[in-house]
Motif scaffolding. Structure first.
Motif, PDB file in Angstrom:
ATOM      1  N   GLU A 218      -6.538  -9.422 -10.794  1.00 43.00           N
ATOM      2  CA  GLU A 218      -6.259 -10.122  -9.546  1.00 43.00           C
ATOM      3  C   GLU A 218      -4.789 -10.458  -9.424  1.00 43.00           C
ATOM      4  OE1 GLU A 218      -8.781 -13.486  -9.197  1.00 43.00           O
ATOM      5  OE2 GLU A 218     -10.640 -12.311  -9.177  1.00 43.00           O
ATOM      6  N   ARG A 219      -4.090 -10.505 -10.552  1.00 38.90           N
ATOM      7  CA  ARG A 219      -2.649 -10.770 -10.563  1.00 38.90           C
ATOM      8  C   ARG A 219      -2.061 -10.053 -11.789  1.00 38.90           C
ATOM      9  NH1 ARG A 219      -1.137 -15.214 -13.687  1.00 38.90           N
ATOM     10  NH2 ARG A 219       0.372 -15.898 -12.120  1.00 38.90           N
ATOM     11  N   PRO A 220      -0.794  -9.673 -11.725  1.00 40.57           N
ATOM     12  CA  PRO A 220      -0.176  -8.936 -12.827  1.00 40.57           C
ATOM     13  C   PRO A 220       0.265  -9.855 -13.962  1.00 40.57           C
ATOM     14  CG  PRO A 220       1.390  -9.152 -11.047  1.00 40.57           C
ATOM     15  CD  PRO A 220       0.102  -9.757 -10.548  1.00 40.57           C
ATOM     16  N   ASP A 221      -0.706 -10.417 -14.666  1.00 40.18           N
ATOM     17  CA  ASP A 221      -0.379 -11.311 -15.771  1.00 40.18           C
ATOM     18  C   ASP A 221      -0.185 -10.552 -17.084  1.00 40.18           C
ATOM     19  OD1 ASP A 221      -2.982 -10.549 -16.095  1.00 40.18           O
ATOM     20  OD2 ASP A 221      -3.828 -12.576 -15.983  1.00 40.18           O
ATOM     21  N   ARG A 222      -0.206  -9.239 -17.017  1.00 40.81           N
ATOM     22  CA  ARG A 222       0.131  -8.339 -18.130  1.00 40.81           C
ATOM     23  C   ARG A 222       0.608  -7.042 -17.484  1.00 40.81           C
ATOM     24  NH1 ARG A 222      -5.715  -6.141 -20.250  1.00 40.81           N
ATOM     25  NH2 ARG A 222      -7.039  -7.191 -18.712  1.00 40.81           N
ATOM     26  N   PRO A 223       1.158  -6.097 -18.254  1.00 37.16           N
ATOM     27  CA  PRO A 223       1.625  -4.857 -17.623  1.00 37.16           C
ATOM     28  C   PRO A 223       0.545  -4.251 -16.733  1.00 37.16           C
ATOM     29  CG  PRO A 223       2.347  -4.942 -19.895  1.00 37.16           C
ATOM     30  CD  PRO A 223       1.450  -6.129 -19.696  1.00 37.16           C
ATOM     31  N   ALA A 224       0.896  -4.002 -15.481  1.00 44.78           N
ATOM     32  CA  ALA A 224      -0.095  -3.602 -14.485  1.00 44.78           C
ATOM     33  C   ALA A 224       0.446  -2.475 -13.618  1.00 44.78           C
ATOM     34  CB  ALA A 224      -0.491  -4.801 -13.618  1.00 44.78           C
ATOM     35  N   ARG A 225      -0.478  -1.785 -12.979  1.00 42.56           N
ATOM     36  CA  ARG A 225      -0.109  -0.706 -12.078  1.00 42.56           C
ATOM     37  C   ARG A 225      -1.058  -0.718 -10.886  1.00 42.56           C
ATOM     38  NH1 ARG A 225       3.427   2.427 -15.221  1.00 42.56           N
ATOM     39  NH2 ARG A 225       3.676   4.013 -13.620  1.00 42.56           N
ATOM     40  N   ILE A 226      -0.568  -0.216  -9.763  1.00 42.79           N
ATOM     41  CA  ILE A 226      -1.419   0.042  -8.608  1.00 42.79           C
ATOM     42  C   ILE A 226      -1.801   1.515  -8.656  1.00 42.79           C
ATOM     43  CG2 ILE A 226      -1.506   0.227  -6.093  1.00 42.79           C
ATOM     44  CD1 ILE A 226       0.266  -2.216  -5.933  1.00 42.79           C
ATOM     45  N   PHE A 227      -3.079   1.774  -8.508  1.00 41.51           N
ATOM     46  CA  PHE A 227      -3.612   3.134  -8.541  1.00 41.51           C
ATOM     47  C   PHE A 227      -4.199   3.472  -7.179  1.00 41.51           C
ATOM     48  CE2 PHE A 227      -3.713   1.557 -12.844  1.00 41.51           C
ATOM     49  CZ  PHE A 227      -3.334   2.641 -13.618  1.00 41.51           C
ATOM     50  N   ALA A 228      -3.975   4.703  -6.733  1.00 44.00           N
ATOM     51  CA  ALA A 228      -4.485   5.113  -5.428  1.00 44.00           C
ATOM     52  C   ALA A 228      -4.936   6.558  -5.453  1.00 44.00           C
ATOM     53  CB  ALA A 228      -3.421   4.922  -4.342  1.00 44.00           C
ATOM     54  N   ALA A 229      -5.968   6.820  -4.661  1.00 51.78           N
ATOM     55  CA  ALA A 229      -6.380   8.186  -4.341  1.00 51.78           C
ATOM     56  C   ALA A 229      -6.737   8.196  -2.867  1.00 51.78           C
ATOM     57  CB  ALA A 229      -7.570   8.626  -5.190  1.00 51.78           C
ATOM     58  N   ALA A 230      -6.213   9.154  -2.122  1.00 49.43           N
ATOM     59  CA  ALA A 230      -6.451   9.202  -0.683  1.00 49.43           C
ATOM     60  C   ALA A 230      -6.492  10.651  -0.223  1.00 49.43           C
ATOM     61  CB  ALA A 230      -5.362   8.435   0.066  1.00 49.43           C
ATOM     62  N   TRP A 231      -7.260  10.869   0.827  1.00 53.84           N
ATOM     63  CA  TRP A 231      -7.434  12.221   1.377  1.00 53.84           C
ATOM     64  C   TRP A 231      -6.574  12.398   2.618  1.00 53.84           C
ATOM     65  CZ3 TRP A 231     -10.361  16.189  -0.676  1.00 53.84           C
ATOM     66  CH2 TRP A 231     -11.181  15.860  -1.754  1.00 53.84           C
ATOM     67  N   LEU A 232      -5.860  13.524   2.640  1.00 53.51           N
ATOM     68  CA  LEU A 232      -4.995  13.862   3.778  1.00 53.51           C
ATOM     69  C   LEU A 232      -5.101  15.359   4.026  1.00 53.51           C
ATOM     70  CD1 LEU A 232      -2.762  13.037   5.814  1.00 53.51           C
ATOM     71  CD2 LEU A 232      -1.084  13.484   4.006  1.00 53.51           C
ATOM     72  N   GLY A 233      -5.566  15.732   5.213  1.00 51.38           N
ATOM     73  CA  GLY A 233      -5.677  17.143   5.536  1.00 51.38           C
ATOM     74  C   GLY A 233      -6.542  17.934   4.566  1.00 51.38           C
ATOM     75  N   GLY A 234      -7.596  17.319   4.073  1.00 48.82           N
ATOM     76  CA  GLY A 234      -8.493  18.000   3.149  1.00 48.82           C
ATOM     77  C   GLY A 234      -7.977  18.089   1.724  1.00 48.82           C
ATOM     78  N   VAL A 235      -6.874  17.392   1.441  1.00 45.18           N
ATOM     79  CA  VAL A 235      -6.271  17.408   0.107  1.00 45.18           C
ATOM     80  C   VAL A 235      -6.321  16.004  -0.475  1.00 45.18           C
ATOM     81  CG1 VAL A 235      -4.192  17.920  -1.234  1.00 45.18           C
ATOM     82  CG2 VAL A 235      -4.748  19.295   0.778  1.00 45.18           C
ATOM     83  N   ARG A 236      -6.750  15.921  -1.726  1.00 43.31           N
ATOM     84  CA  ARG A 236      -6.854  14.630  -2.402  1.00 43.31           C
ATOM     85  C   ARG A 236      -5.553  14.357  -3.156  1.00 43.31           C
ATOM     86  NH1 ARG A 236      -8.710  12.581  -7.465  1.00 43.31           N
ATOM     87  NH2 ARG A 236      -9.969  10.686  -7.288  1.00 43.31           N
ATOM     88  N   LEU A 237      -4.859  13.290  -2.770  1.00 40.33           N
ATOM     89  CA  LEU A 237      -3.610  12.912  -3.404  1.00 40.33           C
ATOM     90  C   LEU A 237      -3.833  11.681  -4.266  1.00 40.33           C
ATOM     91  CD1 LEU A 237      -1.147  13.239  -0.376  1.00 40.33           C
ATOM     92  CD2 LEU A 237      -1.782  14.982  -2.053  1.00 40.33           C
ATOM     93  N   ILE A 238      -3.270  11.674  -5.472  1.00 39.17           N
ATOM     94  CA  ILE A 238      -3.341  10.498  -6.324  1.00 39.17           C
ATOM     95  C   ILE A 238      -1.929  10.037  -6.656  1.00 39.17           C
ATOM     96  CG2 ILE A 238      -5.537  11.220  -7.321  1.00 39.17           C
ATOM     97  CD1 ILE A 238      -3.987  11.814  -9.942  1.00 39.17           C
ATOM     98  N   ASP A 239      -1.810   8.751  -6.969  1.00 31.45           N
ATOM     99  CA  ASP A 239      -0.507   8.198  -7.325  1.00 31.45           C
ATOM    100  C   ASP A 239      -0.739   6.887  -8.059  1.00 31.45           C
ATOM    101  OD1 ASP A 239       2.223   7.862  -7.556  1.00 31.45           O
ATOM    102  OD2 ASP A 239       2.630   7.991  -5.403  1.00 31.45           O
ATOM    103  N   ASN A 240       0.267   6.434  -8.774  1.00 32.58           N
ATOM    104  CA  ASN A 240       0.224   5.117  -9.393  1.00 32.58           C
ATOM    105  C   ASN A 240       1.655   4.647  -9.578  1.00 32.58           C
ATOM    106  OD1 ASN A 240       1.000   5.210 -12.557  1.00 32.58           O
ATOM    107  ND2 ASN A 240       0.083   7.171 -11.937  1.00 32.58           N
ATOM    108  N   ILE A 241       1.850   3.341  -9.488  1.00 36.27           N
ATOM    109  CA  ILE A 241       3.185   2.763  -9.678  1.00 36.27           C
ATOM    110  C   ILE A 241       3.062   1.478 -10.478  1.00 36.27           C
ATOM    111  CG2 ILE A 241       4.113   3.772  -7.551  1.00 36.27           C
ATOM    112  CD1 ILE A 241       3.895   0.939  -6.328  1.00 36.27           C
ATOM    113  N   ALA A 242       4.101   1.176 -11.234  1.00 36.61           N
ATOM    114  CA  ALA A 242       4.125  -0.075 -11.987  1.00 36.61           C
ATOM    115  C   ALA A 242       4.359  -1.240 -11.036  1.00 36.61           C
ATOM    116  CB  ALA A 242       5.218  -0.024 -13.045  1.00 36.61           C
TER     117      ALA A 242
END
Length: 284
Positions: free
Chosen positions: A253-277
């Motif tokens: 719920e909060r970055p109280d230790r090393p954390a990342r945001i993770f995402a997967a989303a569909w665009l034009g029939g293509v699945r894109l993934i990403d993550n950032i600190a």
């Protein structure tokens, strides 16, 4: 640079390198190489005496047959790209060499493989873990290099190496991005020009959410705003968008230790993934 198809030929070469006390590195790929892959090769060259790049489109990590059929296979171009980078061997085995008749073993990493991509692609990480374990055994490499774009995969590989006492050191390498911030991926080539122009909204929305969370905002509100921005840009679906611990992928719920945001989303029939600190929270 040699292209090798058989395990026996590869092992003979690696055995000779080992007799010469040379450090052997491997960069596992599924081909369709881009600058992100080449950055892994350069990292391997800087740390090892010999470098193997594997090219194998692993059928066991595709839960969708159509996705497997559409995955680009560009071995000739890949070899041309690798040529100037001092790679010693491209190991490009046929499926029958990796999974011979009667093959019945599966490597599964519990916990780490369950959320995020694992929840939406049943069996995917079992396929990844199995083929990576096989590639380590085939190449007998001392060090292996993986991109941080597939962060969940990287953590799974680290765990299986630790759990199975495999004698290989895992190095994670930073995600390479195009000038607009989009993480480099073989799948990006399947986007239409119009959709490729929209793709930059995904990392931008993630960065905005990370900044909001680091400043003390709630993860729920920041991620909800990011999801709205992504969908309004023309993405068809946001499969997941979550804040999780960097090491064990536990939800946060909060970055109280090393954390990342993770995402997967569909665009034009293509699945894109990403993550950032996510930066450490600012002092109250």
């Amino acid at each position: 640079m040699m292209i090798v198809r058989s395990v026996a030929e590869l092992r003979a070469m690696v055995a000779a390198w080992r007799r010469a006390e040379e450090i052997v590195g491997v960069v596992p790929t599924m081909g369709a190489l881009h600058a992100g892959h080449l950055s892994l090769v350069e990292a391997a060259k800087g740390a090892c005496d010999r470098v193997i790049v594997t090219i194998f489109v692993n059928p066991k990590q595709f839960n969708n047959p159509e996705d497997l059929a559409k995955y680009p296979r560009t071995e000739e171009r890949d070899a041309e790209l690798l040529g100037p980078h001092g790679v010693d061997v491209v190991f490009a085995p046929p499926a029958s060499e990796v999974y011979p008749e009667g093959f019945a073993t599966k490597v599964s990493v519990a916990g780490l493989g369950d959320p995020l991509c694992g929840a939406h692609r049943p069996g995917h990480f079992d396929g990844v873990a199995t083929v990576v374990t096989k590639l380590f055994g085939m190449t007998n490499a001392d060090r292996a290099f993986f991109g941080e774009k597939d962060w969940q995969q990287l953590q799974i590989v680290r765990r299986l190496v630790k759990d199975l006492n495999l004698p290989v050191e895992i190095t994670g390498c930073p995600t390479l991005r195009d000038p607009d911030g989009v993480a480099m991926s073989s799948r990006n080539g399947r986007l239409s020009p119009e959709d490729r122009a929209k793709a930059c909204v995904l990392p931008r929305a993630m960065q905005d959410a990370a900044a909001a969370i680091a400043s003390g905002g709630t993860a729920a509100e920041a991620l909800a705003s990011a999801r709205t921005a992504i969908l309004e840009a023309g993405f068809a679906e946001v499969e997941y968008l979550e804040l999780r611990a960097a090491e064990d992928l536990a939800p946060l719920e909060r970055p109280d230790r090393p954390a990342r945001i993770f995402a997967a989303a569909w665009l034009g029939g293509v699945r894109l993934i990403d993550n950032i600190a996510v930066p450490e929270m600012s002092p109250a």
